[in-house]
Design a protein around this motif. Sequence first.
Motif, short mmCIF file in Angstrom:
data_model
loop_
_atom_site.label_atom_id
_atom_site.label_comp_id
_atom_site.label_asym_id
_atom_site.label_seq_id
_atom_site.Cartn_x
_atom_site.Cartn_y
_atom_site.Cartn_z
N LEU A 1 0.85 -1.19 0.00
CA LEU A 1 0.00 0.00 0.00
C LEU A 1 0.88 1.24 0.00
N LEU A 2 0.64 2.11 -0.98
CA LEU A 2 1.28 3.43 -1.01
C LEU A 2 0.21 4.47 -0.71
N VAL A 3 0.58 5.48 0.03
CA VAL A 3 -0.34 6.60 0.25
C VAL A 3 0.44 7.86 -0.06
N HIS B 1 9.05 -9.48 -7.28
CA HIS B 1 8.44 -10.38 -6.28
C HIS B 1 6.96 -10.65 -6.56
N ASN B 2 6.49 -10.14 -7.68
CA ASN B 2 5.11 -10.36 -8.13
C ASN B 2 4.06 -10.01 -7.07
N PHE B 3 4.05 -8.76 -6.68
CA PHE B 3 2.95 -8.28 -5.84
C PHE B 3 2.29 -7.06 -6.48
N VAL B 4 1.13 -6.74 -5.98
CA VAL B 4 0.35 -5.61 -6.51
C VAL B 4 0.65 -4.37 -5.68
N ILE B 5 0.63 -3.23 -6.32
CA ILE B 5 0.76 -1.98 -5.57
C ILE B 5 -0.59 -1.27 -5.58
N VAL B 6 -1.08 -0.98 -4.37
CA VAL B 6 -2.30 -0.20 -4.20
C VAL B 6 -1.87 1.21 -3.88
N SER B 7 -2.24 2.15 -4.72
CA SER B 7 -1.75 3.53 -4.56
C SER B 7 -2.92 4.45 -4.23
N ASP B 8 -2.96 4.89 -2.99
CA ASP B 8 -4.02 5.81 -2.55
C ASP B 8 -3.54 7.23 -2.83
N GLU B 9 -4.21 7.89 -3.77
CA GLU B 9 -3.78 9.23 -4.20
C GLU B 9 -4.86 10.26 -3.95
N ILE B 10 -5.62 10.07 -2.88
CA ILE B 10 -6.76 10.94 -2.61
C ILE B 10 -6.32 12.39 -2.39
N GLU C 1 5.00 22.57 -4.05
CA GLU C 1 6.26 22.84 -4.75
C GLU C 1 7.41 22.94 -3.75
N PRO C 2 8.59 22.49 -4.11
CA PRO C 2 9.04 22.11 -5.45
C PRO C 2 8.71 20.66 -5.82
N PHE C 3 7.98 19.97 -4.97
CA PHE C 3 7.69 18.57 -5.26
C PHE C 3 6.53 18.45 -6.24
N LYS C 4 6.45 17.30 -6.89
CA LYS C 4 5.35 17.04 -7.82
C LYS C 4 4.74 15.68 -7.49
N HIS C 5 3.47 15.56 -7.78
CA HIS C 5 2.79 14.28 -7.52
C HIS C 5 3.33 13.21 -8.47
N THR C 6 3.69 12.08 -7.91
CA THR C 6 4.16 10.95 -8.70
C THR C 6 3.19 9.79 -8.52
N SER C 7 2.71 9.26 -9.63
CA SER C 7 1.84 8.07 -9.60
C SER C 7 2.64 6.87 -10.08
N ILE C 8 2.62 5.84 -9.30
CA ILE C 8 3.42 4.67 -9.66
C ILE C 8 2.83 3.95 -10.87
N ALA C 9 1.58 4.23 -11.19
CA ALA C 9 0.99 3.63 -12.39
C ALA C 9 1.72 4.09 -13.65
N GLY C 10 2.45 5.19 -13.55
CA GLY C 10 3.19 5.69 -14.71
C GLY C 10 4.48 4.95 -14.97
N VAL D 1 -0.91 -2.20 -10.73
CA VAL D 1 -1.23 -1.08 -9.85
C VAL D 1 -2.73 -0.88 -9.80
N ILE D 2 -3.24 -0.69 -8.60
CA ILE D 2 -4.63 -0.29 -8.41
C ILE D 2 -4.60 1.08 -7.73
N THR D 3 -5.17 2.06 -8.38
CA THR D 3 -5.13 3.43 -7.87
C THR D 3 -6.48 3.79 -7.25
N ILE D 4 -6.41 4.40 -6.07
CA ILE D 4 -7.61 4.86 -5.37
C ILE D 4 -7.57 6.38 -5.29
N SER D 5 -8.67 7.01 -5.60
CA SER D 5 -8.75 8.46 -5.41
C SER D 5 -10.22 8.84 -5.30
N GLY D 6 -10.51 10.13 -5.41
CA GLY D 6 -11.91 10.54 -5.28
C GLY D 6 -12.05 12.04 -5.33
#
Lengths: 394, 234
Positions: A165-167, A192-201, A208-217, A225-230
């Motif tokens: 799980l990434l948040v 290792h063949n696992f799934v990444i769940v990325s919560d990007e709500i 700034e200076p940081f930028k949003h990074t989505s691992i789905a990219g 990758v399964i991405t959660i947002s809303g």
Amino acid sequence: MNELSEIQALDGAKLRYALMDLSKSIPDAIALGRGDPDMDTPAFIVEAARKALGEGPLPTAPILGLPELREAIARNAKRDHACEIGPENVLVTTGGQEALFLVMTLLLNPGDEILVPDPRYTSYDQAIEHTGATSVSVPTFAKDGFDLDPAEVEKRITPRTKALLLVTPSNPTGGILTPESARGLAELARKHNFVIVSDEIYGKFVWEPFKHTSIAGEPGMADRVITISGFSKAYAMTGWRVGYILAAAEAIEAMGRIKAHTTGPVAALSQRAALAAALSDDQCVRDFRKVYIERRDLLGAGLKDLGLTYGEPRGGFFFWADSSSTGMRALELSYLMLKHARVLIFPGTAFGDAWNDYLRITTLQPTSVLAEAVERMRPVMERIRAERTAAAAR
Amino acid sequence: MAFVVEFAESVQRLSGVAVPALADAPVAAEWSPLAKAVEEALGRGETHYTDRPGILPLRQKVTAQLKARFGVEADAKAAAVITCGVVEARFVALQQLLAAGDAVWAPVSVLERIAGAALLRRAALAASPEASRLVYLASSLGEAALRESLAKLPAEAIVLFEVDEAENLFHPATVEGFAARTVTVGQIGYVSWQMGYLVAPGKLAAGLRDFKQALTICSTNLSQWAALSAMEAQ
């Protein structure tokens, strides 16, 4: 058992809700606890809802969501989540919370393990526990800005690891996923063949200076990758209860089958409002960002003035402040702040057992209210520090 | 290309389970006053989370209706939770009140309403009520069938009772020994509002409220105001 002792017996969501309930009994308490944007839903979204109301009772939406909303979310996915997808890759959910429940239910069997960052919003744990799987905490550190370190993840991978799980940005720390970490974690997932769940709500609120990074990219991650947002946080729409999941079509279909038994189709009016948000140019989000940055700067200065230290939040709505200099455990400190300063903040232990020296403080109040909160906390903090100094001198 | 890991076993089995049918609850009011109630709620900025069990006036309406229709008493503050439709009410009850492996029973005519949720709890569907931890019953089954099922239940079995479309005035909680172990669920208004309720006796209510919060935090704010308006018109 006294009031504080009763609260001390709680953790996670129960602790947060107990403090929120207690705050209701305190006149004019300032809430810097819950992650509910105080600003109203933008007018154009409300207007879309009003227009939909004029159409009479809306038909029930399909279980996967209104087709036009799924299409709009899919179109925005490249901008918001670094993935090129179609509507078949989108499931509309009853808020982000249901989304994470559906994802955990989809993936986890009893005995499976899922790697989760520590600290974290504890609702993940409830969803995981329900599946019979085990959460394996991966520590994050102040020295890293609380970003998840792939080396710490790798140490904890076992043959039972089914997912990570990434948040990002993190609730509560404000840490983010960096491009370097994304590459490292993607490599681990493939190896290792696992799934990444990325919560990007909170993904639209990276500072700034940081930028949003989505691992789905990352290359080769589309089916991993399964991405959660809303819409709740980005568009101040918490009460409308609209979230979404992005995933491989096969996973979306399966989660749709689960959803038919959990909450059924999302409220039609809420989906129409969310559609207006999804079709917009996001100017309202840019406007919100300016407000949140102003608040962040004001509250951050106030907290420093109170002698609390923190890493600059890289995203999200929270300060994750180190309160160890007070010599008081975070829960007791939060309790005193509520009772004597009339300010609701959450102790770190509401986000993991080890976080006795941390407080989560939100920026989700107008600047004048944030300034008032700091002034209310000042004499309480001074008294605590004076008592500590006196005790040390004895 | 297949997904990279196998889905959970319960999810794989779910593909063979029927999706429960969705049905509106009766709405006595015309649309315009309901729309007006939602407009007014929008005007008040009712776009944030509500209290996790739902807005109190709606919870009070729900418990008042149960009392008026069935003579069942419940404390709106402690016992009632507004849910995202009856689907969520059933799901929360089954997940919270059952442990994995527990037996659950429902008459065949209404089994599809809970079969999927029971499977996701990894509960066992029982062939009869006698050895069940929980039984699901609905008002549309009729008083005679309901009494017959209740008579077969073990002493500690929980009754999950749905007030569905029928006008039956019998409620299991009015039978001696069942008030403290009967949980009531129902749909409010149109399915498109995603609005329902769950009313539980004291010892069960807190856990159900916590599970609902963990699943969806709270129910849709504006739908709660629409539901309140509809119930006030009844």
